[in-house]
Design a protein around this motif. Structure first.
Motif, PDB file in Angstrom:
ATOM      1  N   TYR A 136       0.836  -1.191   0.000  1.00 40.88           N
ATOM      2  CA  TYR A 136       0.000   0.000   0.000  1.00 40.88           C
ATOM      3  C   TYR A 136       0.874   1.245   0.000  1.00 40.88           C
ATOM      4  N   ALA A 137       0.583   2.146  -0.926  1.00 37.82           N
ATOM      5  CA  ALA A 137       1.196   3.471  -0.902  1.00 37.82           C
ATOM      6  C   ALA A 137       0.361   4.381  -0.013  1.00 37.82           C
ATOM      7  N   CYS A 138       0.956   5.490   0.395  1.00 40.05           N
ATOM      8  CA  CYS A 138       0.274   6.452   1.259  1.00 40.05           C
ATOM      9  C   CYS A 138       0.691   7.855   0.836  1.00 40.05           C
ATOM     10  N   PHE A 139      -0.280   8.756   0.648  1.00 35.67           N
ATOM     11  CA  PHE A 139       0.056  10.103   0.192  1.00 35.67           C
ATOM     12  C   PHE A 139      -0.823  11.134   0.865  1.00 35.67           C
ATOM     13  N   PHE A 140      -0.352  12.391   0.818  1.00 36.37           N
ATOM     14  CA  PHE A 140      -1.186  13.506   1.258  1.00 36.37           C
ATOM     15  C   PHE A 140      -1.275  14.596   0.197  1.00 36.37           C
TER      16      PHE A 140
END
Length: 419
Positions: A348-352
């Motif tokens: 899983y990638a995670c971004f803001f």
């Protein structure tokens, strides 16, 4: 924090629409990467009595020198200097700084200066107040990384007295599960640390917490940088196996290797901040070619704050290496599928903030992306996360937006929301 900024943050709902969207109303967000400032009473209350005198001590005193050298901080105390809240632990002197307690400050105030809890928003360390700040920001649930223990518990790994360090790990986890998350109705999601210096103890701590419903654990993106065995040795397989069996997601925050990439040893921190995704990219290649997701096909690996715009080319290159360089490049026999297939099944990638990543979502895969607010760090989108999300996701359909802002997090962390 100035009164004006407190009032501004308290009245900002973050709920104003950023404009027309193709998906309608933005679902409530589940943030998979936020941070907590530990309350001063944590170890006094949660450490067994026999360890309290030697355990971490909450101290308020002045800062003398505080300088970021490009790899670490040089810090001294000075009773006559500006006040800050510290942890004193063995030889460690750890002050809280404005850039990690930034919620409510203007950008120009998010400095390396020390800060006391009295100057912070109470939501940084008080769970009831955190829920209020989440409500202001269109956030339903939040997974919080530690600050004093560091992103995967490096503080206790580096300690001399390992009996005390193990007690501190357990005390932190008890506080996290029972106090920080306990009365939140599931909105604060427990994230625990493990004793990195002993894989058997790490397994036991995963089991202890999984037995009380914890489904997320911190780990290092590159453990070899911490002086630990690399993931290529098989040393960590009992830990990975336990996480797979118990459905516990392995969360690797950028900087959890205590190393940030930079081109030159004297580069300013801006270089490291710009290149921080490199650690996630390196770790992803490391895990895939070490065969971790091949050996543990149900494991869940999350790259917290790693962003995602880099992923399409990284997957393309890894697939090319798997196909073209297998005869000499150490591609393991157990890597029976292209690397991109393991990413899509296990990672899983995670971004803001990552517009390029959103534009590439069809290549990355809408089932492999999660969202964060990074509260209360300097990069945080609080209290305007809803507006930022709407602007980023405006061209996506409702099903994809749901997956990105909450659905994938529910699946990754085995949450009860929307079930």
């Amino acid at each position: 924090m100035s009164v004006d900024l407190q009032e501004q943050a308290a009245t900002e709902s973050g709920g104003g629409s950023g404009g027309s969207t193709g998906f309608g109303e933005l679902p409530r967000i589940i943030s998979v990467d936020d941070h907590v400032i530990e309350p001063a009473h944590l170890f006094e209350r949660w450490l067994p009595a026999k360890y309290r005198e030697r355990g971490p001590q909450a101290v308020r005193t002045g800062i003398g020198r505080l300088e970021y050298t490009g790899a670490s901080y040089k810090i001294t105390t000075d009773p006559d200097g500006p006040l800050a809240d510290w942890w004193f632990y063995e030889d460690l002197r750890f002050p809280y700084k404005r850039n990690i307690a930034a919620a409510g400050f203007s950008r120009d105030q998010m400095t390396l200066e020390g800060i006391t809890r009295d100057e912070m928003r109470p939501g940084l360390y008080d769970p009831a107040e955190r829920l209020k700040d989440m409500d202001l920001n269109h956030v339903e649930a939040s997974l919080c990384f530690p600050t004093f223990p560091r992103f995967c518990g490096q503080t206790f790994h580096e300690a001399r007295d390992k009996e005390l360090a193990l007690a501190c790990v357990r005390a932190y986890n008890d506080w996290m599960v029972e106090e920080w998350c306990g009365d939140s109705g599931g909105r604060l999601i427990p994230l625990v640390i493990v004793p990195l210096w002993d894989v058997g103890l790490a397994v036991a701590e995963v089991v202890r917490n999984a037995d009380r419903g914890v489904r997320a654990v911190c780990f290092s993106e590159i453990p070899a940088f911490l002086g630990l065995p690399s993931i290529h040795t098989g040393h960590w397989d009992p830990f990975f196996r336990t996480c797979e069996e118990r459905g516990v997601a392995v969360n690797m925050h950028i900087g959890s290797s205590s190393t940030m990439p930079a081109a030159s040893p004297d580069a300013p921190a801006a270089v490291q901040a710009s290149l921080s995704f490199n650690n996630a990219m390196a770790s992803m290649a490391d895990f895939i070619f070490a065969g971790v997701p091949a050996r543990f096909p149900r494991i869940k690996l999350a790259y917290s704050e790693g962003q995602m715009g880099w992923i399409p080319y990284a997957l393309e290159r890894m697939d090319d290496v798997w196909e073209e360089h297998r005869a000499w490049a150490g591609v393991g026999d157990d890597l029976s599928e292209p690397p991109s297939s393991y990413f899509r099944r296990n990672m899983y990638a995670c971004f803001f903030r990552d517009r390029h990543g959103v534009d590439s979502l069809d290549i990355i895969g809408p089932d492999n992306v999660t969202f964060e607010t990074d509260y209360p760090h300097v990069d945080s989108t609080w209290p305007n996360t809803r507006k930022v999300a709407e602007e980023h996701l405006a061209r996506l359909d409702a099903e994809t937006v749901y997956k990105v802002v909450r659905g994938n997090a529910i699946r990754m962390l085995d949450l009860d929301f929307d079930k």
